[in-house]
Structure formats: structure tokens, C-alpha cells
Design an enzyme around this catalytic site. Structure first.
Site, PDB file in Angstrom:
ATOM      1  N   CYS A  74      12.617   1.941 -18.929  1.00  0.00           N
ATOM      2  CA  CYS A  74      11.551   1.017 -19.304  1.00  0.00           C
ATOM      3  C   CYS A  74      10.779   1.565 -20.495  1.00  0.00           C
ATOM      4  CB  CYS A  74      10.613   0.819 -18.111  1.00  0.00           C
ATOM      5  SG  CYS A  74       9.188  -0.223 -18.450  1.00  0.00           S
ATOM      6  N   CYS A  82       2.616   2.644 -18.688  1.00  0.00           N
ATOM      7  CA  CYS A  82       2.405   2.167 -17.324  1.00  0.00           C
ATOM      8  C   CYS A  82       2.371   3.337 -16.344  1.00  0.00           C
ATOM      9  CB  CYS A  82       3.532   1.204 -16.953  1.00  0.00           C
ATOM     10  SG  CYS A  82       3.528   0.661 -15.239  1.00  0.00           S
ATOM     11  N   CYS A  85       5.576   4.049 -12.492  1.00  0.00           N
ATOM     12  CA  CYS A  85       6.755   4.885 -12.253  1.00  0.00           C
ATOM     13  C   CYS A  85       6.462   6.336 -12.638  1.00  0.00           C
ATOM     14  CB  CYS A  85       7.953   4.373 -13.044  1.00  0.00           C
ATOM     15  SG  CYS A  85       8.636   2.824 -12.420  1.00  0.00           S
ATOM     16  N   CYS A 159       9.954  -5.578 -15.881  1.00  0.00           N
ATOM     17  CA  CYS A 159       9.764  -4.387 -15.061  1.00  0.00           C
ATOM     18  C   CYS A 159      11.094  -4.091 -14.388  1.00  0.00           C
ATOM     19  CB  CYS A 159       8.662  -4.610 -14.025  1.00  0.00           C
ATOM     20  SG  CYS A 159       8.487  -3.234 -12.850  1.00  0.00           S
ATOM     21  N   GLN A 216       7.349  -4.909   3.696  1.00  0.00           N
ATOM     22  CA  GLN A 216       7.983  -3.857   2.919  1.00  0.00           C
ATOM     23  C   GLN A 216       8.498  -4.404   1.590  1.00  0.00           C
ATOM     24  OE1 GLN A 216       8.021  -0.675   3.485  1.00  0.00           O
ATOM     25  NE2 GLN A 216       7.142  -0.742   5.551  1.00  0.00           N
ATOM     26  N   TYR A 245      -1.239   0.043  14.256  1.00  0.00           N
ATOM     27  CA  TYR A 245      -1.178  -0.392  12.853  1.00  0.00           C
ATOM     28  C   TYR A 245       0.043  -1.305  12.725  1.00  0.00           C
ATOM     29  CZ  TYR A 245      -3.944   3.927  12.687  1.00  0.00           C
ATOM     30  OH  TYR A 245      -4.849   4.925  12.936  1.00  0.00           O
ATOM     31  N   GLU A 269      -3.618  -4.251  15.314  1.00  0.00           N
ATOM     32  CA  GLU A 269      -3.686  -4.401  13.863  1.00  0.00           C
ATOM     33  C   GLU A 269      -5.110  -4.762  13.466  1.00  0.00           C
ATOM     34  OE1 GLU A 269      -3.588  -4.746  10.007  1.00  0.00           O
ATOM     35  OE2 GLU A 269      -1.907  -3.888  11.136  1.00  0.00           O
ATOM     36  N   CYS A 340       3.903   6.757   5.058  1.00  0.00           N
ATOM     37  CA  CYS A 340       4.136   6.544   3.627  1.00  0.00           C
ATOM     38  C   CYS A 340       3.547   7.665   2.780  1.00  0.00           C
ATOM     39  CB  CYS A 340       3.570   5.195   3.182  1.00  0.00           C
ATOM     40  SG  CYS A 340       1.793   5.027   3.424  1.00  0.00           S
TER      41      CYS A 340
END
Length: 382
Positions: A74, A82, A85, A159, A216, A245, A269, A340
Site C-alpha cells: 500500500c 496510514c 498497518c 486499502c 469478527q 463478554y 454482555e 485480543c
């Protein structure tokens, strides 16, 4: 000490660090360098210096390149461009190796756990995987992404990591300056800009979810995580399980299948719209009860039967001591933790360890190629 902001100098680059950069040293200070790889010799330009023992910089010239360096995909994945990434300049195999090193280092440093880590690739390759994208419109009405650690908008024409039907649907058009765009493409290949109802498929079910809510971003991630959770839960018919969660109820669905109609699943949640979607999507599973509220508040109230197994998928900051202690106080035999952020996971693993739970297994997935983000699924047992 005078600020180093804008200063340029040569450094030899050391190991990767959590956050999409590598560690170098110069004149007694740590320099966190982006756009480089371990073992390289580079010229850096300091982009942030708040004093103290470290500063941040970009590699603006590569004097000695790593064999893992590749051309970026990119034109804006460069210093000053940007911020989305982190690793476009690394081969895909090298990206996974870097992420594995970060996970292993965080577990070792924060949890005292030493174990081999492999980051597994998901199908489809490192490009065109991102099905959900958030963009910002600049003052000229052009959509783009934020620069690294900045509010500055970098307009884009494409992108490469975003799926067709997302960024390509909104670029080339004028939007209200300063506005935010949430763009997604669902399992039916339908594009949604802003509000809408997306149709997704995972865990042998169809899901109707808000197109601007949480699902996701990688099209294969939900299925893969659900399979691991189901395999590691070890649940038997008639038992109780918790899904904390819970989002729109993905893991609750596989837990419900495991415990059967004679068992029970408590899904919690905090974001009410997502909890309402979970209740709607799981309406055919009478053994599932959905609670809308903060996890710590629901657990503090003593809701639900004592669980045999707890699944949790907390936000990036992790579950924290209060939630971990509330879980262990109810006596589950195992915990499946979807994370995550490897640092948050490691801190919570350390807390679980003080209550007799050890990290038995770990799988890591490159669900966010070209970025520093990585998803882990951990099994903790008494």
C-alpha cells in the site's frame, strides 16, 4: 533534556516489542521504531518525545535490510502515512513469527509462563480479509484512516487489507467533512454503510447483527474460535456454563449445544443492543439466558448457577482482577479465555495462577494480517 522530536540518527534495531514496533537504543535511551525489523540498521526520525527514558521514531532509511523485508502493498503504509498497518514491510511468515515472539515474551514477563508459541494463519492470505472498516472523512470530504498515534486523516484510494465491498464502495465519493464511516460487507456479500442489519454465518448458525456493531472482521475467525471453544470446553450434558463478554452470543451457542436442553448457559454482555441481538439470535435455545450488564456487576449479584466451564472474551484491556476472582470463587474446573491483547491475557493468566489455575494450552491466530494485532485462545485448568 532537549526534545529529540524531528531528530535523525542511525540505530541498530533489536527485538520486536508489543505494539507494532522494534526496540533500539541511542545515547542511553530506548527508541521504539516503526517500519523496521529486528537486525536491521536504519536511519530513524523521531516522531514523539515526551522526555524520560524513551522516545518513538520511524525508520526513514534502511541501511542494512532484514532478509524478511518485502515491498509494501500500500502506498500509504509508510512513515507519516496510514497508521493501520504495522508489518506490511515484513513477509507474512515473518509477521506471524514476530507476533509469536511478542506473545511468548508477554507470557514470560507478566505471567511467569514459558511455553512455545506458534501463530497460525487463517484462510485467504494476508490481503482483502477485513470485512468491517471504520474510516474518517477529512476536511475535503475524502474518506481515509488516521495516521499512527494522531488524529490526522490520511485519505486513501484503496486499502489492500480490506475486503472488496468495503473501502472500494466509499472512496471516490464526497462525504461530510469530519464524519465517521462504518463500512462492512456481510456473508451475503451485501455492503452496509452505517446502520443496517448484516447476515453472518458461523458455528453452523446464521446470525443477524448490527452492521456497525461487533463481529469478527476476518471472515473465518468466528468459525475458528467457536470450534476451539467447543473443543476445549469439555462440557457434558446437563452442566452449566458461562459466556462472559458474550457479544451477540457466538460462544453461548456452542456451549448450549454441549450442555444440551438439560443444561444451562448464562451469557453476559454489557452493550445492551448486542445483548438484545444475542437474545434474538439464540431464541431457539431455551437453555441460554442472556444478561445485559457489566460482567463484574452481574457476577457480584450472584447470578446464574455455579459453572463447570467459563468462556470469556473481554475487551482489549482484559478481564481484570475483580472478574477473575469472581470467576474462580464459583468453582469452575476450566476457563477458556479468548484474548485480543497478549499483554492483558498475560496479566489475567497471572491472576488466575494465584488461585490455582494454570495455563494448559494456547493457540494463536493471525486474524489481523499486516497489523500487530493477534488473537489468542487459552485454556486454563485447576
Amino acid at each position: 533534556m532537549n526534545s529529540w522530536l524531528g531528530r535523525r540518527f542511525e540505530v541498530s534495531v533489536g527485538p520486536v516489542a508489543h505494539g507494532g514496533h522494534c526496540v533500539a537504543r541511542h545515547e542511553g535511551r530506548v527508541v521504539f521504531v516503526r517500519h523496521t525489523l529486528p537486525g536491521e540498521r536504519v536511519v530513524v526520525s523521531v516522531t514523539e518525545d515526551r522526555g524520560g527514558s524513551f522516545c518513538r521514531a520511524d525508520a526513514v532509511s534502511v541501511l542494512t535490510a532484514s532478509p524478511d523485508r518485502v515491498p509494501v502493498s500500500c502506498p500509504v503504509a509508510v512513515p507519516g502515512g496510514c497508521g493501520g498497518c504495522d508489518w506490511q514491510h515484513a513477509s507474512w511468515a515473518a509477521q506471524r513469527a514476530l507476533k509469536a515472539s511478542v506473545i511468548a515474551e508477554q507470557l514470560r514477563r507478566l505471567a511467569g509462563v514459558t511455553m512455545p508459541v506458534e501463530v497460525e494463519e487463517l484462510p485467504g492470505g494476508p490481503l482483502r480479509w477485513r470485512t468491517r472498516v471504520r474510516m474518517t472523512v477529512d476536511s475535503d470530504g475524502r474518506p481515509g484512516f488516521r495516521a499512527h498515534r494522531s488524529h490526522r486523516v490520511v485519505p486513501v484510494e484503496d486499502c489492500p487489507i480490506s475486503a472488496y465491498g468495503t473501502v472500494d464502495e466509499v472512496v471516490g465519493r464526497s462525504w461530510a467533512p469530519g464524519s465517521a464511516l462504518t463500512v462492512s460487507v456481510d456473508a451475503n456479500a451485501e455492503t452496509h454503510v452505517g446502520d443496517g442489519v448484516a447476515v453472518e454465518r458461523a458455528a453452523r448458525r446464521e446470525w443477524r447483527v448490527s452492521s456497525d456493531g461487533f463481529w469478527q472482521a476476518h471472515p473465518d475467525a468466528a468459525d475458528v474460535y467457536a470450534e476451539v471453544v467447543a473443543a476445549w470446553s469439555g462440557l457434558r450434558a446437563g452442566e452449566a456454563a458461562w459466556d462472559l463478554y458474550a457479544g451477540v452470543g457466538l460462544f453461548a451457542s456452542v456451549l448450549a449445544e454441549a450442555v444440551g436442553s438439560s443444561g444451562s448457559v448464562m451469557a453476559v454482555e454489557s452493550f445492551r443492543p448486542a445483548a438484545e441481538e444475542a437474545a434474538e439470535n439464540l431464541a431457539d435455545l431455551a437453555q441460554v439466558r442472556v444478561f445485559a450488564g457489566k460482567v463484574e456487576s452481574v457476577l457480584r449479584a450472584g447470578e446464574g448457577p455455579d459453572p463447570a466451564v467459563v468462556v470469556l472474551d473481554p475487551p482489549r484491556k482484559g478481564a481484570g482482577r475483580e472478574v477473575v476472582e469472581a470467576i474462580v470463587s464459583r468453582g469452575p474446573r476450566r476457563v477458556v479465555y479468548v484474548a485480543c491483547d497478549p499483554a492483558a491475557l498475560s496479566r489475567d493468566v497471572a491472576t488466575f495462577a494465584t488461585h490455582g489455575f494454570g495455563l494448559e494450552r494456547l493457540r494463536a491466530f493471525d486474524a489481523f494480517p499486516m497489523t500487530h494485532h493477534v488473537e489468542c485462545v487459552a485454556l486454563l485448568t485447576r
